[in-house]
Write a protein that holds these residues in place. Structure first.
Motif, PDB file in Angstrom:
ATOM      1  N   THR A  27      -2.185 -10.002   5.535  1.00 58.29           N
ATOM      2  CA  THR A  27      -1.783 -10.341   6.901  1.00 58.29           C
ATOM      3  C   THR A  27      -2.521  -9.542   7.963  1.00 58.29           C
ATOM      4  OG1 THR A  27       0.025  -8.700   6.886  1.00 58.29           O
ATOM      5  CG2 THR A  27       0.527 -10.920   6.079  1.00 58.29           C
ATOM      6  N   ARG A  28      -3.012  -8.349   7.625  1.00 57.88           N
ATOM      7  CA  ARG A  28      -3.627  -7.486   8.626  1.00 57.88           C
ATOM      8  C   ARG A  28      -5.127  -7.774   8.762  1.00 57.88           C
ATOM      9  NH1 ARG A  28      -2.898  -1.756   6.679  1.00 57.88           N
ATOM     10  NH2 ARG A  28      -3.961  -1.250   8.636  1.00 57.88           N
ATOM     11  N   THR A  29      -5.619  -7.745   9.972  1.00 58.96           N
ATOM     12  CA  THR A  29      -7.049  -7.847  10.266  1.00 58.96           C
ATOM     13  C   THR A  29      -7.354  -6.908  11.425  1.00 58.96           C
ATOM     14  OG1 THR A  29      -6.722  -9.667  11.837  1.00 58.96           O
ATOM     15  CG2 THR A  29      -7.181 -10.275   9.542  1.00 58.96           C
ATOM     16  N   THR A  30      -8.636  -6.712  11.711  1.00 54.71           N
ATOM     17  CA  THR A  30      -9.022  -5.923  12.883  1.00 54.71           C
ATOM     18  C   THR A  30      -8.709  -6.727  14.135  1.00 54.71           C
ATOM     19  OG1 THR A  30     -10.769  -4.787  11.661  1.00 54.71           O
ATOM     20  CG2 THR A  30     -10.938  -4.793  14.054  1.00 54.71           C
ATOM     21  N   GLU A  31      -7.809  -6.208  14.963  1.00 55.97           N
ATOM     22  CA  GLU A  31      -7.355  -6.955  16.131  1.00 55.97           C
ATOM     23  C   GLU A  31      -8.394  -6.978  17.240  1.00 55.97           C
ATOM     24  OE1 GLU A  31      -3.659  -5.317  17.323  1.00 55.97           O
ATOM     25  OE2 GLU A  31      -2.578  -5.918  15.493  1.00 55.97           O
ATOM     26  N   GLU A  32      -9.191  -5.931  17.337  1.00 57.20           N
ATOM     27  CA  GLU A  32     -10.171  -5.833  18.426  1.00 57.20           C
ATOM     28  C   GLU A  32     -11.244  -6.912  18.280  1.00 57.20           C
ATOM     29  OE1 GLU A  32      -8.450  -1.744  17.757  1.00 57.20           O
ATOM     30  OE2 GLU A  32      -9.213  -3.388  16.518  1.00 57.20           O
ATOM     31  N   GLY A  33     -11.655  -7.476  19.414  1.00 58.93           N
ATOM     32  CA  GLY A  33     -12.757  -8.425  19.423  1.00 58.93           C
ATOM     33  C   GLY A  33     -12.319  -9.843  19.122  1.00 58.93           C
ATOM     34  N   GLY A  34     -13.311 -10.670  18.803  1.00 57.73           N
ATOM     35  CA  GLY A  34     -13.049 -12.065  18.503  1.00 57.73           C
ATOM     36  C   GLY A  34     -13.010 -12.934  19.745  1.00 57.73           C
ATOM     37  N   CYS A  35     -13.094 -14.222  19.557  1.00 55.59           N
ATOM     38  CA  CYS A  35     -12.993 -15.179  20.656  1.00 55.59           C
ATOM     39  C   CYS A  35     -12.551 -16.520  20.083  1.00 55.59           C
ATOM     40  CB  CYS A  35     -14.317 -15.305  21.413  1.00 55.59           C
ATOM     41  SG  CYS A  35     -15.640 -16.113  20.482  1.00 55.59           S
ATOM     42  N   TRP A  36     -12.382 -17.490  20.960  1.00 56.10           N
ATOM     43  CA  TRP A  36     -11.900 -18.810  20.561  1.00 56.10           C
ATOM     44  C   TRP A  36     -12.888 -19.502  19.624  1.00 56.10           C
ATOM     45  CZ3 TRP A  36     -13.570 -23.908  22.411  1.00 56.10           C
ATOM     46  CH2 TRP A  36     -12.722 -24.949  21.976  1.00 56.10           C
ATOM     47  N   TRP A  37     -12.336 -20.229  18.668  1.00 56.38           N
ATOM     48  CA  TRP A  37     -13.120 -21.074  17.754  1.00 56.38           C
ATOM     49  C   TRP A  37     -12.430 -22.420  17.684  1.00 56.38           C
ATOM     50  CZ3 TRP A  37     -12.375 -21.442  11.885  1.00 56.38           C
ATOM     51  CH2 TRP A  37     -13.394 -22.216  11.307  1.00 56.38           C
ATOM     52  N   GLU A  38     -13.177 -23.486  17.894  1.00 56.69           N
ATOM     53  CA  GLU A  38     -12.543 -24.810  17.929  1.00 56.69           C
ATOM     54  C   GLU A  38     -12.186 -25.289  16.532  1.00 56.69           C
ATOM     55  OE1 GLU A  38     -12.809 -29.270  19.832  1.00 56.69           O
ATOM     56  OE2 GLU A  38     -14.547 -27.957  20.023  1.00 56.69           O
ATOM     57  N   VAL A  39     -10.898 -25.365  16.269  1.00 55.07           N
ATOM     58  CA  VAL A  39     -10.349 -26.009  15.077  1.00 55.07           C
ATOM     59  C   VAL A  39      -9.407 -27.090  15.590  1.00 55.07           C
ATOM     60  CG1 VAL A  39      -9.009 -25.721  12.964  1.00 55.07           C
ATOM     61  CG2 VAL A  39     -10.531 -23.892  13.727  1.00 55.07           C
ATOM     62  N   ALA A  40      -9.729 -28.329  15.328  1.00 56.58           N
ATOM     63  CA  ALA A  40      -8.970 -29.433  15.907  1.00 56.58           C
ATOM     64  C   ALA A  40      -7.518 -29.418  15.438  1.00 56.58           C
ATOM     65  CB  ALA A  40      -9.626 -30.761  15.532  1.00 56.58           C
ATOM     66  N   VAL A  41      -6.613 -29.640  16.393  1.00 56.41           N
ATOM     67  CA  VAL A  41      -5.172 -29.675  16.134  1.00 56.41           C
ATOM     68  C   VAL A  41      -4.686 -31.094  16.412  1.00 56.41           C
ATOM     69  CG1 VAL A  41      -2.924 -28.712  16.785  1.00 56.41           C
ATOM     70  CG2 VAL A  41      -4.968 -27.260  16.804  1.00 56.41           C
ATOM     71  N   PRO A  42      -3.828 -31.656  15.571  1.00 55.40           N
ATOM     72  CA  PRO A  42      -3.380 -33.028  15.775  1.00 55.40           C
ATOM     73  C   PRO A  42      -2.863 -33.285  17.187  1.00 55.40           C
ATOM     74  CG  PRO A  42      -2.644 -32.267  13.643  1.00 55.40           C
ATOM     75  CD  PRO A  42      -3.273 -31.090  14.326  1.00 55.40           C
ATOM     76  N   GLU A  43      -3.252 -34.415  17.742  1.00 56.37           N
ATOM     77  CA  GLU A  43      -2.857 -34.775  19.100  1.00 56.37           C
ATOM     78  C   GLU A  43      -1.383 -35.154  19.171  1.00 56.37           C
ATOM     79  OE1 GLU A  43      -4.710 -37.457  22.753  1.00 56.37           O
ATOM     80  OE2 GLU A  43      -5.293 -37.869  20.681  1.00 56.37           O
ATOM     81  N   VAL A  44      -0.864 -35.738  18.096  1.00 44.96           N
ATOM     82  CA  VAL A  44       0.530 -36.170  18.046  1.00 44.96           C
ATOM     83  C   VAL A  44       1.188 -35.576  16.816  1.00 44.96           C
ATOM     84  CG1 VAL A  44       2.114 -38.127  17.869  1.00 44.96           C
ATOM     85  CG2 VAL A  44       0.024 -38.324  19.239  1.00 44.96           C
ATOM     86  N   SER A  45       2.340 -34.945  17.006  1.00 43.73           N
ATOM     87  CA  SER A  45       3.071 -34.368  15.892  1.00 43.73           C
ATOM     88  C   SER A  45       4.534 -34.226  16.274  1.00 43.73           C
ATOM     89  CB  SER A  45       2.502 -32.989  15.523  1.00 43.73           C
ATOM     90  OG  SER A  45       3.291 -32.372  14.521  1.00 43.73           O
ATOM     91  N   THR A  46       5.414 -34.322  15.292  1.00 37.72           N
ATOM     92  CA  THR A  46       6.842 -34.083  15.533  1.00 37.72           C
ATOM     93  C   THR A  46       7.198 -32.614  15.394  1.00 37.72           C
ATOM     94  OG1 THR A  46       7.339 -34.521  13.204  1.00 37.72           O
ATOM     95  CG2 THR A  46       7.449 -36.408  14.725  1.00 37.72           C
ATOM     96  N   GLN A  47       6.248 -31.784  14.929  1.00 39.32           N
ATOM     97  CA  GLN A  47       6.528 -30.370  14.701  1.00 39.32           C
ATOM     98  C   GLN A  47       6.277 -29.571  15.981  1.00 39.32           C
ATOM     99  OE1 GLN A  47       4.844 -28.717  11.018  1.00 39.32           O
ATOM    100  NE2 GLN A  47       4.239 -30.808  10.457  1.00 39.32           N
ATOM    101  N   ALA A  48       7.255 -28.777  16.348  1.00 40.41           N
ATOM    102  CA  ALA A  48       7.140 -27.984  17.578  1.00 40.41           C
ATOM    103  C   ALA A  48       5.972 -27.013  17.505  1.00 40.41           C
ATOM    104  CB  ALA A  48       8.450 -27.226  17.828  1.00 40.41           C
TER     105      ALA A  48
END
Length: 546
Positions: free
Chosen positions: A507-528
């Protein structure tokens, strides 16, 4: 696939100046090479593939392992190599080698077109005799051509840089393959421009250099990414501008882009100003036009402060300290490097997939070009140990350290036995988080519940040390970071391949750094959770360059 990965790593370790040939039968021997061919193609690395093929005579048709096509009698599985090869040829007459081999060598050694070459060899043709000219086999010197820049392109690029207030260099693999590390350092120092490195470009500049900002992009440092977000001109040198480098085209979308690249295809990406040239000649030419121009001032001061702060953070993360509970990858990396006083100059780390590429990109410290060997163009699970063998074949005096997760280890590990057989010692550090921690976190980031990535508590524990021992390696399982450091000393002193396994926190990773990476998320879903992830996704995409 494994032998081809070794061959590709061998070429990468030699900065594309040497290469190996890989043979196989028709059938699974050939199709197993397809993954490696794609890997070499994506990473622009040379390898000569010589798969067997079906009989041209068709006398024994169909032969064992032959794929039959009812609509095309000329098709074989080797046709799958065509889109994966820089040059492909099927040799149906022996004399065709007189033209095919020179073309193959030209593609393998061309700085822009470099990549895999496939010469398909039908089984009956392999046995045929031919009276070749004797001089065809005389050794010839292949000279690697350094493409000079066009003066007009240099002039335009220099004019853009001269007006820059906040310039940044992004160094890619082309800096290393062009042997341009010295030219990069001289250019950055003369003109006062900070440098960030891609996965392929890491080790182009010594990690402790004042202008070294560290890794850039999704797996990047806070120093490099903060400067990238503020830069007005980015000079991209020898990089194909992959999405992990650019934050899916969002990280330096505001900057004007100058792409110095030997490959026109890469130089024209993102509608930048392209300078098609060898990295060394291009940087030297740009410097000639820039004269004494320098970005010295607040920007340079800010960059150096950010670089120094990040190096302090790296030392704090990887330094010796008490670790409560299971360690995470960053702490393991620190223990590996602390086990040798000259690790930044003698060690070569090899990796490819999972969580480790991000951690190593941020935290591995090297002062030697090529001291960081990451296959992240294709990020192929299973490359690590086979690739480590290829690196050791290329650099026998280096300490080659393969760092690999349990998932990738299970994908391909048989080259442990090969390394023992060939007397090519590797140090293999297996980080066992009992599953696919990287994909599990990505799954949850997309709003889903954890499913099918982590091994359940009821699953049997795999004894990686015992498995490696059965393949001929020395091995041990360690319980903590202190034991890992001691085991590393034993591994460095060992005479044959040595595997060390340590349990790590998924579960642990280096928190410092990083930026957005496009991973497509479903446009329609019943899950909050998915709905919330989609909302974040749409917001993040607003910063993406179109």
């Amino acid at each position: 696939q494994a032998m081809a990965h070794s061959a590709i790593a061998y070429a990468k370790a030699h900065m594309r100046r040497r290469m190996l040939a890989v043979t196989s039968s028709i059938g699974p021997g050939a199709t197993n090479l397809l993954t490696a061919a794609a890997l070499a193609h994506v990473n622009r690395l040379p390898v000569l593939l010589l798969p067997g093929d079906v009989f041209v005579s068709r006398a024994p048709d169909p032969v064992l392992q032959q794929l039959e096509d009812a609509g095309d009698g000329s098709v074989s599985v080797n046709d799958a190599f065509k889109p994966l090869s820089r040059y492909f040829d099927r040799i149906v007459y022996p004399e065709q080698l007189l033209t095919a081999l020179p073309r193959a060598i030209a593609a393998l050694t061309d700085p822009a077109a470099c990549g895999p070459v496939t010469l398909s060899l039908p089984q009956d043709v392999q046995t045929m005799a031919y009276d070749y000219p004797a001089d065809f086999f005389e050794p010839r010197t292949v000279r690697f051509r350094a493409m000079p820049p066009v003066e007009q392109e240099l002039e335009e690029a220099a004019a853009l840089l001269k007006h820059a207030k906040q310039p940044l260099i992004v160094a890619g693999g082309g800096v290393l393959y062009g042997k341009a590390s010295a030219a990069l350092q001289a250019f950055a120092e003369r003109h006062g421009i900070p440098v960030a490195e891609t996965q392929a470009g890491k080790s182009a500049l010594p990690w402790g250099h004042p202008l070294q900002m560290g890794a850039i992009g999704v797996t990047g440092s806070p120093a490099a990414n903060a400067l990238a977000a503020q830069a007005d001109v980015v000079l991209a040198v020898g990089t194909r501008l992959q999405d992990f480098t650019t934050g899916s085209n969002s990280l330096f979308a505001q900057a004007q882009l100058v792409s110095l690249n030997v490959n026109a295809f890469d130089a024209l990406k993102r509608r930048g100003l392209g300078v098609q040239a060898d990295a060394t000649l291009g940087l030297q030419g740009l410097s000639r036009y820039l004269l004494n121009w320098n970005s010295a001032g607040q920007w340079l001061d800010r960059a150096q402060q950010a670089g120094n702060a990040w190096r302090d953070t790296v030392l704090a993360i990887t330094g010796q300290r008490e670790v409560a509970g299971l360690p995470y990858d960053g702490e393991v990396i620190g223990a590996v490097q602390r086990s040798s006083p000259d690790s930044t100059t003698r060690d070569i780390v090899v990796c490819a997939a999972g969580t480790l590429p991000a951690e190593l990109h941020k935290l591995w410290r090297t002062s030697t070009p090529g001291g960081y060997h990451m296959e992240y163009g294709y990020s192929c699970m299973g490359y690590e140990i086979a690739g480590g063998l290829g690196v050791k074949m290329a650099k026998p005096d280096a300490e080659v350290i393969v760092m690999v997760g349990d998932g990738s280890y299970l994908m391909m590990n048989s080259e442990i036995a090969t390394s023992v057989m060939l007397d090519k010692k590797l140090i293999i550090v297996v980080l066992d988080n009992r599953g696919y921690g990287c994909i599990n976190r990505l799954q949850q980031a997309c709003g889903n519940a954890s499913f099918n990535n982590m091994l359940p508590d009821s699953a049997p524990a795999i004894d990686f040390a015992l498995h490696a021992r059965s393949l001929g390696a020395l091995s041990e399982h360690v319980a903590n970071i202190h034991e890992l450091e001691q085991a590393m000393l034993r591994a460095r002193a060992a005479s044959r391949t040595y595997l060390i396994c340590i349990n790590t926190d998924a579960t642990r990773t280096t928190e410092e750094g990083g930026c957005w990476w496009e991973v497509a998320v479903p446009e329609v879903s019943t899950q909050a959770g998915v709905q919330a992830a989609r909302a974040r996704y749409e917001l993040d995409r607003q910063g993406q360059q179109k």
